[in-house]
Write a protein that holds these residues in place. Structure first.
Motif, PDB file in Angstrom:
ATOM      1  N   ALA A   4      -3.406  -4.908 -12.275  1.00  0.00           N
ATOM      2  CA  ALA A   4      -2.117  -4.320 -11.919  1.00  0.00           C
ATOM      3  C   ALA A   4      -2.136  -2.845 -12.296  1.00  0.00           C
ATOM      4  CB  ALA A   4      -0.993  -5.029 -12.661  1.00  0.00           C
ATOM      5  N   LYS A   5      -1.456  -2.027 -11.509  1.00  0.00           N
ATOM      6  CA  LYS A   5      -1.413  -0.591 -11.733  1.00  0.00           C
ATOM      7  C   LYS A   5       0.035  -0.177 -11.960  1.00  0.00           C
ATOM      8  CE  LYS A   5      -1.719   2.951  -8.552  1.00  0.00           C
ATOM      9  NZ  LYS A   5      -2.293   3.551  -7.356  1.00  0.00           N
ATOM     10  N   LYS A   6       0.288   0.548 -13.057  1.00  0.00           N
ATOM     11  CA  LYS A   6       1.643   1.023 -13.332  1.00  0.00           C
ATOM     12  C   LYS A   6       2.037   2.061 -12.297  1.00  0.00           C
ATOM     13  CE  LYS A   6       1.668   0.263 -18.282  1.00  0.00           C
ATOM     14  NZ  LYS A   6       1.871   0.859 -19.603  1.00  0.00           N
ATOM     15  N   LEU A   7       3.288   2.028 -11.896  1.00  0.00           N
ATOM     16  CA  LEU A   7       3.842   2.985 -10.942  1.00  0.00           C
ATOM     17  C   LEU A   7       4.970   3.752 -11.601  1.00  0.00           C
ATOM     18  CD1 LEU A   7       4.154   0.697  -7.796  1.00  0.00           C
ATOM     19  CD2 LEU A   7       2.379   2.398  -8.243  1.00  0.00           C
ATOM     20  N   LEU A  14       9.001   3.867  -5.106  1.00  0.00           N
ATOM     21  CA  LEU A  14       7.950   2.956  -5.565  1.00  0.00           C
ATOM     22  C   LEU A  14       7.105   2.387  -4.431  1.00  0.00           C
ATOM     23  CD1 LEU A  14       9.833   1.040  -8.385  1.00  0.00           C
ATOM     24  CD2 LEU A  14       8.058   2.777  -8.648  1.00  0.00           C
ATOM     25  N   LEU A  15       7.662   2.259  -3.253  1.00  0.00           N
ATOM     26  CA  LEU A  15       6.917   1.669  -2.145  1.00  0.00           C
ATOM     27  C   LEU A  15       5.950   2.656  -1.495  1.00  0.00           C
ATOM     28  CD1 LEU A  15       9.718  -0.458  -0.464  1.00  0.00           C
ATOM     29  CD2 LEU A  15       8.030  -1.164  -2.147  1.00  0.00           C
ATOM     30  N   THR A  16       6.088   3.952  -1.777  1.00  0.00           N
ATOM     31  CA  THR A  16       5.223   4.943  -1.133  1.00  0.00           C
ATOM     32  C   THR A  16       4.528   5.896  -2.097  1.00  0.00           C
ATOM     33  OG1 THR A  16       7.109   6.431  -0.813  1.00  0.00           O
ATOM     34  CG2 THR A  16       6.565   4.953   1.011  1.00  0.00           C
ATOM     35  N   VAL A  17       4.935   5.968  -3.352  1.00  0.00           N
ATOM     36  CA  VAL A  17       4.379   6.939  -4.296  1.00  0.00           C
ATOM     37  C   VAL A  17       2.855   6.777  -4.422  1.00  0.00           C
ATOM     38  CG1 VAL A  17       4.728   5.550  -6.396  1.00  0.00           C
ATOM     39  CG2 VAL A  17       4.709   8.029  -6.545  1.00  0.00           C
ATOM     40  N   GLY A  18       2.149   7.881  -4.287  1.00  0.00           N
ATOM     41  CA  GLY A  18       0.703   7.880  -4.451  1.00  0.00           C
ATOM     42  C   GLY A  18      -0.094   7.386  -3.259  1.00  0.00           C
ATOM     43  N   LEU A  19       0.557   7.035  -2.169  1.00  0.00           N
ATOM     44  CA  LEU A  19      -0.147   6.550  -0.982  1.00  0.00           C
ATOM     45  C   LEU A  19      -0.321   7.682   0.019  1.00  0.00           C
ATOM     46  CD1 LEU A  19       1.586   3.117  -0.289  1.00  0.00           C
ATOM     47  CD2 LEU A  19      -0.615   3.515  -1.377  1.00  0.00           C
ATOM     48  N   GLU A  20      -1.413   7.662   0.737  1.00  0.00           N
ATOM     49  CA  GLU A  20      -1.607   8.633   1.810  1.00  0.00           C
ATOM     50  C   GLU A  20      -0.617   8.329   2.925  1.00  0.00           C
ATOM     51  OE1 GLU A  20      -5.654   8.399   3.070  1.00  0.00           O
ATOM     52  OE2 GLU A  20      -6.387   8.451   1.027  1.00  0.00           O
ATOM     53  N   GLU A  21      -0.252   9.370   3.689  1.00  0.00           N
ATOM     54  CA  GLU A  21       0.746   9.191   4.758  1.00  0.00           C
ATOM     55  C   GLU A  21       0.349   8.125   5.773  1.00  0.00           C
ATOM     56  OE1 GLU A  21       2.671  12.358   6.932  1.00  0.00           O
ATOM     57  OE2 GLU A  21       2.455  13.609   5.157  1.00  0.00           O
ATOM     58  N   LEU A  24      -0.474   2.068   4.969  1.00  0.00           N
ATOM     59  CA  LEU A  24       0.729   1.236   4.968  1.00  0.00           C
ATOM     60  C   LEU A  24       1.455   1.372   3.642  1.00  0.00           C
ATOM     61  CD1 LEU A  24      -0.713  -2.042   6.519  1.00  0.00           C
ATOM     62  CD2 LEU A  24       0.735  -0.352   7.638  1.00  0.00           C
ATOM     63  N   VAL A  25       2.761   1.224   3.683  1.00  0.00           N
ATOM     64  CA  VAL A  25       3.532   1.266   2.443  1.00  0.00           C
ATOM     65  C   VAL A  25       3.383  -0.052   1.708  1.00  0.00           C
ATOM     66  CG1 VAL A  25       5.209   2.928   3.300  1.00  0.00           C
ATOM     67  CG2 VAL A  25       5.645   0.497   3.568  1.00  0.00           C
ATOM     68  N   ARG A  26       3.667  -0.007   0.433  1.00  0.00           N
ATOM     69  CA  ARG A  26       3.675  -1.242  -0.357  1.00  0.00           C
ATOM     70  C   ARG A  26       4.909  -2.047   0.030  1.00  0.00           C
ATOM     71  NH1 ARG A  26       2.936   2.999  -4.057  1.00  0.00           N
ATOM     72  NH2 ARG A  26       0.799   3.062  -4.811  1.00  0.00           N
ATOM     73  N   LYS A  27       4.910  -3.290  -0.373  1.00  0.00           N
ATOM     74  CA  LYS A  27       6.064  -4.164  -0.141  1.00  0.00           C
ATOM     75  C   LYS A  27       6.537  -4.696  -1.483  1.00  0.00           C
ATOM     76  CE  LYS A  27       4.535  -5.595   4.400  1.00  0.00           C
ATOM     77  NZ  LYS A  27       4.223  -6.697   5.279  1.00  0.00           N
ATOM     78  N   TRP A  28       7.803  -5.048  -1.537  1.00  0.00           N
ATOM     79  CA  TRP A  28       8.326  -5.685  -2.748  1.00  0.00           C
ATOM     80  C   TRP A  28       7.687  -7.055  -2.905  1.00  0.00           C
ATOM     81  CZ3 TRP A  28      10.642  -2.852  -6.125  1.00  0.00           C
ATOM     82  CH2 TRP A  28      11.396  -1.751  -5.732  1.00  0.00           C
ATOM     83  N   SER A  29       7.540  -7.505  -4.132  1.00  0.00           N
ATOM     84  CA  SER A  29       7.081  -8.871  -4.384  1.00  0.00           C
ATOM     85  C   SER A  29       8.128  -9.829  -3.833  1.00  0.00           C
ATOM     86  CB  SER A  29       6.907  -9.101  -5.888  1.00  0.00           C
ATOM     87  OG  SER A  29       8.175  -9.197  -6.515  1.00  0.00           O
ATOM     88  N   LYS A  30       7.798 -11.092  -3.759  1.00  0.00           N
ATOM     89  CA  LYS A  30       8.777 -12.045  -3.225  1.00  0.00           C
ATOM     90  C   LYS A  30       9.999 -12.194  -4.127  1.00  0.00           C
ATOM     91  CE  LYS A  30       6.566 -16.332  -4.818  1.00  0.00           C
ATOM     92  NZ  LYS A  30       6.048 -17.605  -4.339  1.00  0.00           N
ATOM     93  N   TRP A  31       9.922 -11.647  -5.346  1.00  0.00           N
ATOM     94  CA  TRP A  31      11.062 -11.683  -6.257  1.00  0.00           C
ATOM     95  C   TRP A  31      11.902 -10.422  -6.155  1.00  0.00           C
ATOM     96  CZ3 TRP A  31       6.092 -13.057  -7.846  1.00  0.00           C
ATOM     97  CH2 TRP A  31       5.902 -14.430  -7.956  1.00  0.00           C
ATOM     98  N   GLY A  32      11.509  -9.483  -5.300  1.00  0.00           N
ATOM     99  CA  GLY A  32      12.278  -8.249  -5.135  1.00  0.00           C
ATOM    100  C   GLY A  32      12.356  -7.480  -6.436  1.00  0.00           C
TER     101      GLY A  32
END
Length: 70
Positions: A4-7, A14-21, A24-32
């Protein structure tokens, strides 16, 4: 085994920080935004963005640093 990587950022970032344009963006876990550790303990507690982590393209929020480390 993936780790796991701290954000860092607010809930919207949180869904886009550190990602290249183009990535794909990250998604929330199934627990939101609910802390999965507290949910396992039968407590419904929202996590905090300062204790966010990414695992397998999913974002998890935890209530505190101890839960994040567990």
């Amino acid at each position: 085994m993936p780790q796991a990587k701290k954000l860092e950022g607010n809930e919207k970032e949180l869904l886009t920080v550190g990602l290249e344009e183009k990535k794909l963006v990250r998604k929330w876990s199934k627990w939101g935004i609910v802390d999965p550790v507290e949910l396992f303990r039968s407590r419904l507690v929202n996590g905090k963005s300062e204790f966010a982590a990414e695992y397998a393209g999913r974002v998890f929020l935890f209530e505190n640093e101890k839960n994040q480390a567990d």
